[in-house]
Design an enzyme around this catalytic site. Structure first.
Site, short mmCIF file in Angstrom:
data_model
loop_
_atom_site.label_atom_id
_atom_site.label_comp_id
_atom_site.label_asym_id
_atom_site.label_seq_id
_atom_site.Cartn_x
_atom_site.Cartn_y
_atom_site.Cartn_z
N ALA B 508 0.81 -1.22 0.00
CA ALA B 508 0.00 0.00 0.00
C ALA B 508 0.85 1.27 0.00
O ALA B 508 0.42 2.29 0.51
CB ALA B 508 -0.97 0.00 1.19
N GLY B 703 3.00 8.28 0.24
CA GLY B 703 3.41 7.09 -0.50
C GLY B 703 3.24 7.35 -1.99
O GLY B 703 2.40 8.16 -2.40
N GLU B 706 2.34 3.42 -6.42
CA GLU B 706 1.27 2.85 -7.25
C GLU B 706 0.59 3.89 -8.14
O GLU B 706 -0.07 3.55 -9.10
CB GLU B 706 0.22 2.19 -6.35
CG GLU B 706 0.79 1.04 -5.53
CD GLU B 706 -0.09 0.67 -4.35
OE1 GLU B 706 -0.89 -0.25 -4.49
OE2 GLU B 706 0.03 1.33 -3.29
#
Lengths: 158, 746, 287
Positions: B508, B703, B706
């Site tokens: 994640a 983050g 992705e």
């Protein structure tokens, strides 16, 4: 039982004479018999290029080659690129450009790149993409890899 | 010493080993006296096992034993990250193509392989269920026996779980226009270049398991449970994986290898082939039905989703993927009413595993494509409709969840600018733009230990896996910054549960934030101890001293931390140890059990040319912009971002697992499962970061790993439609599918 | 890997003697790019593998002999791509050889192997058909020559006995040269097995030779003598029906996972027209 045969090959500059099973690939012999595990195994059908080594200066998939076929040959693996503990220019460029992410494909990429620069010291981006099309990178650091090869080649001209 | 590690393109820790061939992945580990294992599987998707005859195989010289279900405890130990439904080895039936029914253990690889071909399995092939439609047929066979299901309303169906999310009353909304379509996303495989590898070895009264796993601590728990050992007796060593992409998160064959090693009393290794890796793990295929209601000015009034995730024969993480992705179906758009039904549907296929994007790309494909349809039908620019509905900074897009944690319009405008949105294009070319948003972790726990050694070098201990994202480098940069040492004096130790403290998982895009905060916390712990040292050495009150970023601030002087450390430790030497912790607490009332720690927000835009005769798509220019908070290491951010974009292009243009009419995977391996090569890159690929230092991680980072594949497919499909008028609602955008869509249009 | 024996004869006669002795139980290793996969997957279980690479008679691998360009069993794709004689006389063969796998594969894969495997998707089959190549086959009792068109039979099947050895593939360097071009259809730009392979050649007499593969059990050669296709002045509309008729024998498998039959059939005239245009351009460049 495996049929054995004595072979002599130069691996990373060192002449070695040893017995190999005739049904073992060069990849298996490098990794399992000699302990040079830098050359990687992935697809074993010649698609991914992780097992690329240079045979007499020519890049080949070591997974599709019997070790006995390399009898008498000069074999260069990723472990043979650095000399006396010093990275060669290409390895240094891979580091600087962030070309190695997970790193698993990198030995194969380096060998294909090394062979390219040997035959074409000043490649274009298209030359690089063509020469490395047989080396898959799932991290997809393709642009970092080609940038590293370009910068290494430029260095060669200094 | 004042150092400046934040935002620096520091070279990767572990980089030298990666370019010299000295990086040791699982398959490279030299472990003495190791036996080799080879799996035996049936060439069918679903079968009843009648008998297994191992006698011939066991006569092959070098074979030590052949393991089958009969050699394992009764009842068969089962495990899994969410549901404990996966058997250590198939028992009675096989439920997906490639599920192992036996494993040969031998002195050599050759003997194990030879013997594996000689294990005789008598079986009866059963009809397999491998489509949503077949699984939902009321007359369908139950994929899972209710005895291994949790009791609930769906136990007697092939629906593992069903969720209802939303707000407002969709049916009561008054829309000027309603657009409704179904979008399909095929099953795909991770194709990490390192196939999964496992080794297990008895170790005193415990066991050591080596695995190319992303979550070593979860593996420790799994092995301890199936073997009935305390955690303290199970040591997991997880060398850096050669690519994970989600596919190496949870245990799969490690319990089997552990049982084999215990039986052999010797190390046993099992290195999968790429084909076996494909059979071991995959991404969920989805069918998403979207209904969108809008005002004529493009204002969204409702979004209505039915999301069907075709998961595999065992629960694995299929439930969580479907729930977490579906929860954000409506995206970053202000919508008064939203209704979401999400189903995770069992089938006789490889268990669905996390895959970079965790289901978000599949729902985003539907939402963004449908929004394009709405814009075109309303005659509104596709960029404008997005900006019009996009929530502002601090505004909730899902009521009750974390509000927008960035200036998202800034990201979208940057992408539009970089693709030259609105400028004319030659005939045959088209542009597309799409937005993706994904929740970071909703809960989490990471510990870190930092040791500040007497010579002012630093060791960081972390349970995170560095699978290419560069976590090691990030943690070193944080420690170097906080403790005022140069990066080359920092070592980061990972991947050994006997050495590093607990980390919940590496997934994640959480590690820079959660583990980053834990490392920062550990460094702050050291800074507090240094402050106490400084107070003692300089005879001032601690309250009068501050320590930050490598510097001790005394009332009348500033000293490098390092000087205080050396003086404080004195002639005895020693070290200062800091412990750190980072938590994302759960919210039990939240539908997902917790709010988003941060969002990964991305806007992707591209410019394509389509061959009008063949349907071949060429991406001429591809732009991805991510709101990263702060790029702690810009080289690594670019590497991850471009890599995700190219992976997303693969998913959009070429990748799909193909099943035959019996549910067997036909394109196992590298020849017929195509991924992008260096020749498949866009003509130009540009990655940009929006940096407002507004993330919850150290120094404001979020983050990032992705983001740039969340919305690639709808951006490319939108561009294809812009170029040709052809609409593709079923990926991939292969030449054939685009050609067919062009033909149907006319 | 399964076990087998390994022999590396120094002469063609030694190789033939081994084939005579072992017959079906022997497999010949030239490049190995298909053979090693076959061995690893145990699709065949030979007793011995006969490695041709030490046979000096097969070197140099590319040579000009009596008006023919000879590719011995050891000629690999990258040598063919780089050979100036190939580029001059048979550019379509160079184009086809240049897309066989990656560079690593092209450094090992042989032309002879590509044809002997009998793969319907073999890239080099269409140009060899267009250029009228022959296969030279040695056996203990003598040598025979077979046109490539007759040598290829069907998927995995060629006109070769277990005791025979393909020693070379030869292309006549004709007085009326054929100007040809090669093209293919793939799923990505990087290395791929083709869902259509196609070569089109025209000559000064107005003959058009079209060969295509991967759309049926074997690559097919079709010849048009009407002159319409080769005519640089003829319109695309005039050529279209003639071109379409040349693909009437295509029968792509509905089971292929690389592309559906409808698409393949539709793409044949598209690729055919493109290759034809390139061939005519090359023809008009010939002085």
């Amino acid at each position: 039982m495996n049929e054995m045969m004595q072979v002599e090959m130069t691996v990373n500059g060192r002449v070695r004479s040893f017995d190999v099973a005739v049904n073992h690939t060069l990849l298996e012999v490098l990794r399992d018999d000699i302990g040079l595990t830098g050359t990687k195994e992935c697809c074993v059908v010649g698609e991914c290029g992780a097992c690329t080594v240079l045979i007499d200066g020519v890049p080949m998939n070591s997974c599709l080659m019997l070790a006995v076929e390399a009898d008498g040959a000069d074999v260069l693996t990723v472990e043979g690129l650095a000399t006396d503990g010093h990275l060669d220019r290409l390895q240094q460029a891979f580091l600087e450009q962030g070309a190695a992410q997970c790193g698993f494909c990198i030995p194969g990429q380096l060998m294909s790149a090394h062979a390219l620069l040997q035959r074409n010291p000043h490649p274009t981006i298209d030359d690089i993409n063509e020469a490395l099309a047989g080396n898959l990178c799932r991290c997809a650091g393709y642009q970092q890899i080609s940038a590293a090869i370009m910068s290494s080649a430029e260095g060669a001209g200094r | 010493m004042k150092v400046d590690n934040i935002g620096a393109p520091a070279q990767r820790l572990g980089g030298i080993d990666r370019v010299t061939g000295h990086q040791r992945y699982v398959a490279d580990l030299p472990i003495a006296d190791t036996l080799h294992a080879k799996l035996v599987a049936l060439d069918c998707a679903h079968a009843r096992i009648l008998s297994i005859d191992t006698s011939v195989a066991e006569k092959v010289p070098g074979v030590v034993f052949v393991m089958t279900a009969d050699d394992l405890p009764t009842p068969m130990p089962r495990f899994g990250p969410q549901y404990q439904d996966r058997p250590v080895i198939a028992e009675g039936t096989t439920n997906y193509h490639g599920e192992p029914v036996a494993a040969v253990v031998a002195e050599t690889k050759d003997a194990a392989e030879e013997a594996a071909t000689l294990v005789k399995v008598e079986f009866e092939e059963l009809p397999a269920i491998f489509t949503v439609e077949a699984a939902l047929d009321p007359a369908a066979e139950l994929i899972q026996d209710p005895s291994i299901r949790r009791p609930g309303p769906f136990t007697e169906t092939n629906i593992l779980t069903e969720y209802h999310f939303g707000w407002g009353d969709v049916d009561a909304m008054d829309a000027d226009m309603v657009v409704e379509h179904t979008y399909a996303w095929p099953m795909q495989t991770h194709f990490a270049i390192e196939p999964h590898g496992y080794i297990a070895a008895p170790d005193g009264d415990g066991i050591i398991v080596w695995s190319s796993i992303q979550h070593p601590y979860q593996l420790q728990k799994t092995v301890a449970t199936v073997l009935g050992m305390p955690l303290s007796k199970v040591r997991v060593i997880a060398p850096d994986p050669g690519g994970g992409f989600g596919g190496k998160q949870h245990p799969k064959l490690e319990p089997l290898v552990a049982f084999m090693a215990m039986r052999a009393g010797r190390p046993v290794r099992l290195i999968l082939s790429l084909e076996e890796a494909f059979q071991g793990v995959r991404r969920a295929g989805t069918e998403v039905k979207v209904r969108m209601g809008l005002k004529s000015d493009g204002t969204l009034v409702f979004q209505d989703y039915v999301n069907r995730f075709l998961i595999g024969a065992y629960g694995d993480t299929g439930d969580r993927i479907s729930a977490k992705a579906s929860f954000l179906s409506a995206g970053p758009y202000r919508t008064p009413a939203v209704r979401i039904v999400s189903q995770a549907i069992l089938s006789h296929t490889t268990p669905t595993h996390p895959y970079r994007g965790f289901g978000i790309p599949q729902v985003t494909w539907a939402r963004e494509s449908c929004l394009d349809e709405a814009a075109i039908a309303l005659g509104i620019d596709r960029l404008e409709i997005r900006l019009h509905n996009l929530v502002r900074y601090g505004e909730e897009h899902v009521p009750g969840d974390t509000p927008a944690d960035g200036d998202w319009a800034q990201t979208v405008r940057k992408a539009a600018e970089e693709i030259h949105w609105g400028t004319p294009l030659p005939p045959g070319q088209g542009r597309g733009i799409a937005i993706g948003v994904k929740s970071g972790p909703t809960t989490g726990l990471s510990y870190a230990t930092v040791r500040f050694l007497a010579d002012a070098s630093v060791m960081v201990f972390s349970g995170t896996s560095d699978m290419g994202q560069g976590a090691r480098t990030i943690f070193a940069q944080i420690a170097a910054e906080e403790l005022g040492v140069s990066l080359d004096r920092v070592a980061v130790v990972m991947g050994d549960t006997a050495v590093v403290p607990y980390d919940q998982q590496t997934s994640a895009s959480r590690s820079s934030v959660l583990m980053g905060n834990a490392v920062l916390d550990a460094c702050r712990d050291i800074q507090r101890k240094i402050r106490a040292m400084a107070a003692r050495l300089h005879d001032v009150e601690e309250a009068e001293i501050t320590v930050d970023r490598g510097v001790v601030h005394l009332p009348d002087a500033e000293l490098p931390i390092v000087d205080v450390l050396k003086a404080g430790l004195g002639r005895m030497g020693g070290e200062v140890v800091g412990n750190g912790e980072a938590r994302k607490e759960a919210f039990p009332d939240h539908p997902l059990g917790g709010t988003a720690l941060f969002f990964e927000f991305n806007c992707t835009a591209c410019d394509v040319a389509v061959d009008p005769e063949t349907g071949e798509v060429t991406i001429l220019r591809h732009v991805t912009v991510g709101d990263v908070g702060l790029a702690l290491n810009p080289v690594q951010v670019t590497g991850q971002d471009e890599g995700a974009a190219i992976m997303g292009i693969g998913h959009a243009l070429m990748e799909h697992l193909i099943l035959d009419d019996k549910g067997r995977t036909r394109n196992l391996g590298a020849i017929d499962y195509r991924i992008p090569t260096s020749l498949d890159l866009p003509g130009e690929l540009h990655s940009f970061s929006i940096e407002n230092a507004d993330g919850p991680g150290p120094y404001g980072i979020k983050g990032i790993s992705e983001g740039s594949l969340l919305c690639t497919a709808p951006a490319v499909a939108g561009a294809v439609r812009d170029a040709t008028g052809a609409v593709v609602r079923r990926l991939p955008l292969s030449p054939e599918n685009v050609w067919r869509a062009m033909k149907e249009k006319t | 890997m399964q076990s087998f024996g390994y022999r590396r004869p120094g002469t063609i006669d030694e190789a033939l003697a081994l084939l005579q002795e072992h017959g079906d139980a022997a497999r010949v290793l030239a490049g190995g790019t298909d053979l090693v996969i076959e061995l690893r997957n145990r699709w065949r279980r030979p007793k011995i593998v006969i490695d041709l690479k030490r046979i000096e008679e097969l070197r140099p691998p590319i040579r000009e002999v009596e008006g023919r360009l000879v590719f011995t069993a050891l000629a690999v794709m990258s040598e063919i791509v780089a050979d100036e004689r190939v580029q001059l006389h048979f550019p379509a063969l160079a184009e086809a050889a240049d897309v066989v796998g990656s560079i690593q594969i092209r450094n090992r894969a042989t032309l002879a192997g590509n044809i002997c495997n009998g793969s319907p998707a073999a890239d080099t089959a269409p140009p060899l058909l267009v250029y009228g190549a022959e296969v030279v086959i040695a056996a203990k009792n003598g040598t025979r020559r077979v046109a490539v068109d007759d040598f290829i039979i069907g998927p995995g099947k060629v006109d070769l006995q277990p005791t025979e050895l393909v020693t070379s593939i030869e292309i006549p360097i004709s007085a009326t040269p054929i100007a040809a071009a090669y093209t293919r259809m793939t799923r990505r730009r990087g290395t791929d097995l083709a869902s259509i392979t196609l070569c089109c050649g025209v000559d000064a007499t107005g003959t058009t030779r079209l060969a295509y593969g991967s759309v049926g059990p074997r690559a097919l050669l079709v010849i048009d003598n009407s002159g319409v296709l080769a005519d640089p002045a003829a319109s695309d509309e005039a050529k279209a029906p003639v071109l379409a008729s040349m693909f009437s024998a295509a029968s792509p498998s509905p089971k292929s996972m690389r592309a559906g039959p409808e698409y393949r059939v539709a793409m044949l005239p598209v690729l055919g027209a493109r290759a034809l245009r390139t061939a005519i351009e090359r023809q008009t460049r010939v002085p």
